[in-house]
Design an enzyme around this catalytic site. Structure first.
Site, mmCIF file in Angstrom:
data_model
loop_
_atom_site.group_PDB
_atom_site.id
_atom_site.type_symbol
_atom_site.label_atom_id
_atom_site.label_comp_id
_atom_site.label_asym_id
_atom_site.label_seq_id
_atom_site.Cartn_x
_atom_site.Cartn_y
_atom_site.Cartn_z
ATOM 1 N N GLU A 246 51.535 29.008 33.378
ATOM 2 C CA GLU A 246 51.814 29.890 32.247
ATOM 3 C C GLU A 246 53.018 29.414 31.441
ATOM 4 O O GLU A 246 53.104 29.658 30.232
ATOM 5 C CB GLU A 246 52.025 31.321 32.741
ATOM 6 C CG GLU A 246 53.216 31.490 33.663
ATOM 7 C CD GLU A 246 53.197 32.827 34.393
ATOM 8 O OE1 GLU A 246 52.102 33.414 34.518
ATOM 9 O OE2 GLU A 246 54.267 33.267 34.839
ATOM 10 N N GLU B 162 49.387 45.075 38.134
ATOM 11 C CA GLU B 162 50.710 44.729 37.609
ATOM 12 C C GLU B 162 51.595 45.959 37.751
ATOM 13 O O GLU B 162 51.330 46.999 37.159
ATOM 14 C CB GLU B 162 50.629 44.287 36.151
ATOM 15 C CG GLU B 162 51.988 43.999 35.531
ATOM 16 C CD GLU B 162 52.824 43.046 36.345
ATOM 17 O OE1 GLU B 162 53.854 43.491 36.892
ATOM 18 O OE2 GLU B 162 52.442 41.865 36.461
#
Length: 684
Positions: free
Chosen positions: A475, A381
């Site tokens: 998500e 990330e």
């Protein structure tokens, strides 16, 4: 090397008489003669094109050209110097894909333009016309008066012949994670591509681009509320759209054309307009199913950051490895494993791509996973901190290779690339993503990229690009108002035309009952979720299975908590379903309403079928004529229960078995927001 290429090439070169070439249109047709492109120079010397299917106009006169910096343009005052035509017919085999082999057959017209007076600027345009659409691109050749290029605007137009029905998302320069609009083309304001259309005649079109290389992402702009759409490139901070030098080739501007909506999905036009595979040894590129430390954080009862509820600990990773082994899933993703998550908005030197958190023993976890025949997927990330990531990217990839691992999930969370004030879809990031892709290939690493620049077929050239997100995925069901049932039957005809979709389907705890058992939740209480009605995934369980067939992705996650899968009969479908395919057939489909897809697993006789619907319950009739003749098969059918409903009773399902042959006809009964998944295997 898992790559095959058989070529039959014929090249014809023509030099047209200057006067006739400029007064009459140049025409190039598809190999089957049904699609026709006309190229012409209008009265003021502006290049234009038109597109016809079976003699009916799909695009009327559409202008071509560029505005360059310092009032230096490539728009008007052109004449045709010459044109060349060529034909290509080849068959190639992707390393991983929806088909074992792909035919690349087109007729090409290349037009060479020169300014009639002035500094005699030159511009070239190439049109490749296939039976399933076309692509065209610009080439600004090296020339005495143009060396450095700064494009202020690309003036490509798509002048729709009628006010077509359209499916589109807004032209956001940083995100594709939107719900699709269904409107007339005249109601489009800005749009990210692919944008899909249905003409009044019933013909389907989709506008996109192929081989996005060192250029900016193309969005579409409707300035006047008409049917005239124009290219709108994502800018640099100074407003310039593209920076480069001559010779400069643009990506291909693509228009897929089909009689049935499902034929858009079966089209390989985007892949065909990319360069062949550059990776010599592809033996390490292998499709993968995986589970992960991921969904618990989205539900809110664990965190990516270090602390008492840290999801990525050695203890929890060991438990997840054991669970993956019991479930027969060969991969495990762990997010939040590295240092820096707790300082992501406070430091330019985070995250740390080389060092794990104090409660996560990376080497021990890798070794334990290997002992269980599980491969760990490393998460990168970036938080949009591109200079920092590029500083450590090669060292991080080398570390992954040294650990004996071969997969990375990349992330670029946030609205833009904050550290350099860039848009995610601009040329700066296109360059970054290519650097990442090439470096990953160097170290034998497969990539799954979230918050990406859109796919444009580069997986043909770099087959280690396994899948990307670039969509409003699962998500959003956990922490927003969710995705309506129509969303997942729109994606195959829009976003998936660009390439594989990492949607993360496979939630079994549809109503999030597991939240009630957790003492900690950093999100709002379940009763206060901003949902209507209530917190849930807006599908039935059977539709969650069907998504694994309909949405193509060579890396597929089983995202739910392991306890929701263990001893669940329906999980066998996720265990069995393929990832890499010999053949793909779209059996029926209506954009935003329903779809049925059948796929034959690579190197096996097994077929899998996924059918899905929107909010409306419906019956779909299919035949199994694609099966081998004179063979008997067992069909295992995972279907909605009689009382199933995406909201009222989403987990109601049944499993049936029956003998089928190529003569079998089936009626698929789908509940509202429901689906059906079928595995078909030979008997004996």
């Amino acid at each position: 090397m898992r790559y095959l290429c058989m070529l039959t090439i014929m090249i014809l070169l023509n030099s047209c008489n200057l006067n006739s070439a400029n007064n009459e249109p140049l025409i190039v047709s598809s190999p089957d003669k049904r699609i026709q492109v006309e190229f012409l120079i209008n009265e003021d010397g502006t290049p234009e094109y038109k597109i016809f299917k079976d003699g009916k106009a799909l695009l009327d006169k559409s202008k071509l050209g560029f505005n360059l910096k310092n009032n230096f343009d490539l728009l008007t005052n052109f004449e045709i110097v010459k044109n060349e035509t060529s034909v290509l017919d080849e068959v190639w085999s992707p390393v991983v894909g929806q088909f074992r082999s792909i035919r690349n057959n087109y007729n090409e017209l290349t037009v060479f333009l020169k300014e009639k007076k002035g500094v005699e600027k030159r511009l070239e345009l190439s049109f490749r016309v296939y039976n399933d659409g076309l692509g065209f691109r610009y080439n600004i050749p090296k020339q005495p008066n143009i060396s450095k290029i700064e494009i202020v605007s690309e003036e490509t137009q798509f002048n729709l012949a009628q006010d077509f029905k359209s499916w589109w998302i807004p032209g956001d320069f940083d995100s594709y994670e939107k719900i699709y609009n269904e409107t007339r083309a005249s109601e489009i304001t800005t749009a990210n591509t692919p944008v899909t259309f249905k003409a009044n005649s019933g013909t389907y079109l989709s506008i996109h681009e192929a081989n996005l290389t060192d250029y900016s992402d193309m969005t579409l702009l409707n300035k006047a509320g008409t049917t005239l759409l124009e290219s709108n490139l994502v800018p640099w901070p100074d407003g310039i759209k593209v920076k480069g030098e001559t010779p400069l080739k643009t990506p291909w501007r693509t228009i897929q054309i089909a009689e049935q909506a499902g034929e858009l999905i079966e089209s390989n036009l985007i892949l065909n307009l990319n360069d062949p595979n550059k990776i010599e040894d592809t033996s390490w590129i292998k499709p993968m199913k995986y589970t992960g430390i991921w969904w618990t954080v989205h539900l809110g009862f664990e965190t990516f950051e270090e602390g008492p509820h840290h999801a990525a600990t050695t203890e929890k990773a060991f438990k997840m490895i054991d669970a993956a082994s019991r479930l027969g899933i060969k991969g495990l993703l762990v997010e939040g494993w590295n240092k820096g998550w707790d300082k992501r908005n406070k430091s330019t030197e985070i995250p740390d791509f080389l060092n794990a958190t104090d409660d996560y023993d990376l080497k021990a976890i890798v070794e334990y996973a290997k002992s269980k025949n599980i491969e760990l997927i490393i998460h990168h990330e970036t938080f949009g901190n591109i200079p920092h990531y590029e500083k450590y990217m090669e060292d991080a990839f080398k570390m992954i290779k040294d650990l004996g691992l071969s997969s990375v999930k990349g992330g670029y969370a946030g609205q833009n690339i904050k550290s350099v004030n860039q848009h995610k879809h601009g040329q700066y990031m296109v360059r970054h993503y290519r650097k990442q892709l090439e470096l990953a290939a160097k170290y034998g690493i497969m990539l799954d990229i979230h918050e990406p620049v859109k796919q444009t077929g580069l997986r043909r050239t770099y087959p280690n690009l396994m899948t990307v997100e670039g969509v409003r995925g699962m998500e959003f069901e956990a922490w927003t108002s969710g995705n309506p049932p129509s969303h997942t039957v729109t994606i195959p005809f829009t976003r998936m035309l660009a390439g594989p979709v990492d949607y993360n389907a496979g939630i079994f705890d549809i109503k999030f009952n597991s939240i009630d058992d957790k003492p900690f939740n950093w999100r709002k209480p379940k009763s206060n979720y901003p949902r209507n009605p209530g917190p849930s995934v807006k599908t039935t369980l059977a539709k969650q299975l069907a998504l694994h067939v309909v949405l193509f992705s060579p890396m597929q996650m089983a995202p739910d908590l392991p306890e929701n899968y263990e001893n669940h009969p329906a999980f066998k479908f996720i265990q069995d379903v393929g990832l890499d395919w010999d053949d793909t057939r779209v059996l029926n489909g209506d954009i935003g309403k329903y779809i049925t897809v059948a796929r034959k697993e690579k190197d096996t006789p097994n077929w899998f079928i996924g059918a899905m619907t929107n909010e409306g319950a419906r019956n779909l009739n299919i035949d199994l004529s694609f099966l081998d003749k004179n063979k008997k098969y067992k069909a295992t059918i995972y279907k909605d229960g009689e009382d199933a409903h995406w909201d009222n009773n989403p987990t109601s399902y049944t499993i049936d078995e029956m003998e089928v042959t190529s003569n079998t006809n089936l009626t698929l009964v789908l509940a509202a927001g429901g689906g059906q998944a079928i595995s078909i295997t030979p008997i004996n």
